[in-house]
Write an enzyme that holds these catalytic residues in place. Structure first.
Site, PDB file in Angstrom:
ATOM      1  N   THR A  54       4.384  73.526 -19.566  1.00 13.73           N
ATOM      2  CA  THR A  54       3.865  73.546 -18.754  1.00 13.73           C
ATOM      3  C   THR A  54       3.672  72.181 -17.844  1.00 13.73           C
ATOM      4  O   THR A  54       4.402  72.225 -16.245  1.00 13.73           O
ATOM      5  CB  THR A  54       2.184  73.708 -18.425  1.00 13.73           C
ATOM      6  OG1 THR A  54       2.450  75.354 -18.929  1.00 13.73           O
ATOM      7  CG2 THR A  54       1.991  74.093 -16.659  1.00 13.73           C
ATOM      8  N   CYS A  55       2.950  70.858 -18.124  1.00 10.87           N
ATOM      9  CA  CYS A  55       2.782  69.792 -18.114  1.00 10.87           C
ATOM     10  C   CYS A  55       4.176  69.406 -17.485  1.00 10.87           C
ATOM     11  O   CYS A  55       3.867  68.838 -16.224  1.00 10.87           O
ATOM     12  CB  CYS A  55       2.073  69.206 -18.439  1.00 10.87           C
ATOM     13  SG  CYS A  55       0.810  69.834 -19.450  1.00 10.87           S
ATOM     14  N   SER A  56       5.534  69.531 -18.654  1.00 15.24           N
ATOM     15  CA  SER A  56       6.159  69.297 -18.231  1.00 15.24           C
ATOM     16  C   SER A  56       7.250  69.596 -17.836  1.00 15.24           C
ATOM     17  O   SER A  56       7.902  68.702 -16.960  1.00 15.24           O
ATOM     18  CB  SER A  56       7.371  68.241 -19.479  1.00 15.24           C
ATOM     19  OG  SER A  56       6.371  67.798 -20.385  1.00 15.24           O
TER      20      SER A  56
END
Length: 179
Positions: A54-56
């Site tokens: 999700t972050c990347s």
């Protein structure tokens, strides 16, 4: 959280130094909370881990892409924090081709713990990590807070939406219209 001063912490960072020869031209540089937050209006977003899906895929790239719109709303800098060391954070920033968003390594989790956002993610093999949240910080004081729902240790899911850049930008634009 709103109205609370961010904790005073020293972050161990690695910065490029052209005077150092060889394949790893970086040196250690201590940065304080004041170095990042004093005298500026910034967005800090914190997440469970560098290189995570999700972050990347969404959060970090969207903050990078929307940076000019955040600047237009009075934001000086955007910082991405994770309970990862400086080596991991720098490699992630390089892999994401960051030009605008700056990464802050909270390697020991001290800042995250003092913010009350440290959670146990042993069930995912992560250990102690940050819960996903974001804040608008004005001169070291939390002005707005965006915390994902379900704060807990050993959470099976990774909620995402409240701290999304689009949600924070919408909040800033609404603030401007109300003024």
């Amino acid at each position: 959280m709103i109205g609370r001063k961010v904790p005073n912490v020293t972050f161990r960072t690695r910065v490029r130094d052209e005077s150092i020869e060889g394949p790893n031209p970086f040196r250690w540089q201590d940065m304080s909370s004041d170095d990042y937050f004093k005298g500026k209006r910034v967005i800090l977003f914190s997440l469970p881990g560098a290189f995570t899906p999700t972050c990347s895929t969404y959060q970090l790239p969207d903050f990078e892409k929307l940076f000019p719109e955040f600047q237009a709303e009075g934001i000086d800098d955007i910082y991405c924090m994770s309970v990862n060391d400086a080596f991991v954070m720098n490699a992630w920033a390089k892999g994401q081709n960051l030009e605008h968003v700056k990464v802050i390594p909270d390697g020991s989790g001290e800042f995250t713990r003092k913010m009350g956002m440290l959670v146990n993610k042993d069930n995912l093999g992560f250990g102690m990590r940050s819960w996903r949240y974001a804040a608008i910080i004005n001169d070291g004081v939390v002005e707005k807070w965006f915390e994902e729902e379900g704060f807990s240790d050993l959470c099976e899911t990774d909620p995402y939406g409240v701290s999304a850049p689009q949600n924070i930008l919408e909040s800033l634009k609404g603030e401007a219209k109300a003024a």
